[in-house]
Enzyme design. Sequence first.
Site, mmCIF file in Angstrom:
data_model
loop_
_atom_site.group_PDB
_atom_site.id
_atom_site.type_symbol
_atom_site.label_atom_id
_atom_site.label_comp_id
_atom_site.label_asym_id
_atom_site.label_seq_id
_atom_site.Cartn_x
_atom_site.Cartn_y
_atom_site.Cartn_z
ATOM 1 N N GLY A 15 133.739 38.947 45.500
ATOM 2 C CA GLY A 15 132.991 39.205 44.282
ATOM 3 C C GLY A 15 131.690 39.934 44.569
ATOM 4 N N PHE A 16 130.969 40.237 43.530
ATOM 5 C CA PHE A 16 129.748 41.038 43.621
ATOM 6 C C PHE A 16 128.722 40.411 44.562
ATOM 7 C CE2 PHE A 16 125.757 42.096 40.904
ATOM 8 C CZ PHE A 16 125.374 43.086 41.782
ATOM 9 N N ILE A 17 128.319 39.187 44.287
ATOM 10 C CA ILE A 17 127.292 38.541 45.101
ATOM 11 C C ILE A 17 127.876 38.061 46.426
ATOM 12 C CG2 ILE A 17 125.663 36.610 45.197
ATOM 13 C CD1 ILE A 17 125.487 36.819 42.106
ATOM 14 N N TYR B 192 130.395 29.045 28.853
ATOM 15 C CA TYR B 192 130.124 29.397 30.246
ATOM 16 C C TYR B 192 128.922 28.613 30.759
ATOM 17 C CZ TYR B 192 127.976 32.051 34.054
ATOM 18 O OH TYR B 192 127.364 32.417 35.228
ATOM 19 N N LYS C 33 128.509 25.529 33.701
ATOM 20 C CA LYS C 33 127.590 25.610 34.836
ATOM 21 C C LYS C 33 126.618 24.421 34.855
ATOM 22 C CE LYS C 33 128.736 29.209 37.246
ATOM 23 N NZ LYS C 33 129.096 29.067 38.671
#
Length: 336
Positions: free
Chosen positions: A11-13, A153, A157
């Site tokens: 993924g991105f991070i 979402y 979290k």
Amino acid sequence: MRTILVTGAAGFIGFHLSRVMLDEGWRVVGLDNHNDYYDPALKSAREAQLLDNPNYRAVRGSVEDPGLLMDLFAGERPEAVVHLAAQAGVRYSIDNPRAYVQANLLGTFELLEAARAHPPRHMLLASTSSVYGANTEMPYRETDKADSQMSFYAATKKSNEAMAHSYAHLFGLPMTMFRFFTVYGPWGRPDMAPYLFTSAIFEGRPIKVFNHGDMKRDFTFVLDLVRAIRLLIDAVPGDKPAGEFDSLSPVAPFRVVNIGNGAPVPLLDFIAAIEDAAGRPAERQMLPMQPGDVPATWADTTLLRALSGYAPQTEVRDGVKQYVDWFRDYYGVDKG
């Protein structure tokens, strides 16, 4: 050689963090399922760069798969774990909430059970600034009450934070939760605003500007973010708070840490930076606020600075230029 497990590593991070850890000489075990929430080819391109390093092991699978994380913890015995795998996106959580139950709730449960059986030195889990929800007092501080999430979402979290705290308390597992603030930069996700704006500008399509542009975000450059994560790996929660501003739990080796630039930027200024970097103007389609969204975010980074001696500092115009330069190169646009 020290071993770290990174979930969501393609993924991105996760990709950027894995590169940092490999560059430091760590062995990285990267778990990712390459799902089709966005183009899997982008994930494969990120992973291909990681696989150039012999100290990177790619594992294909979903965090919610029963037994997968248990086996990885047992076989690899990672010193540190950074849990970035999740179903992301505020708006998608309205249309497909079940995906968030599976990846974010069940996936995190599987992770916690694996850590309970095979404890690492430090577990670090991604949360989000979205957990601050309807809070209006800014900057957001980790010690602020955060019980009014405005999207499913964000609710998943916040649930992850509560789940992690309970395991930290019950089983003495040191845990740090990150609350990320609007991360952007090279290799960014195609569902995020920088890509949506940049692709529309290069293709001559109008960009959608919500709340008629009256929004501010604490935009955080991805390389700053992963630098902060790297430093926090060594800041293992114990029993001594860093100060009155510390979110350290009184009953567990657990804390929450904001990672943001500490400087909210008007959305229209961010768009202007993309226009400048792209060398062309955007056609704006002004629209009302979207469900689940908030008008502003702003991180207090006092705790991050106290724990790591560091805080993100890349100016938006510099970060945006790096993103647009990458976009041109990766997507092969505007080369003539």
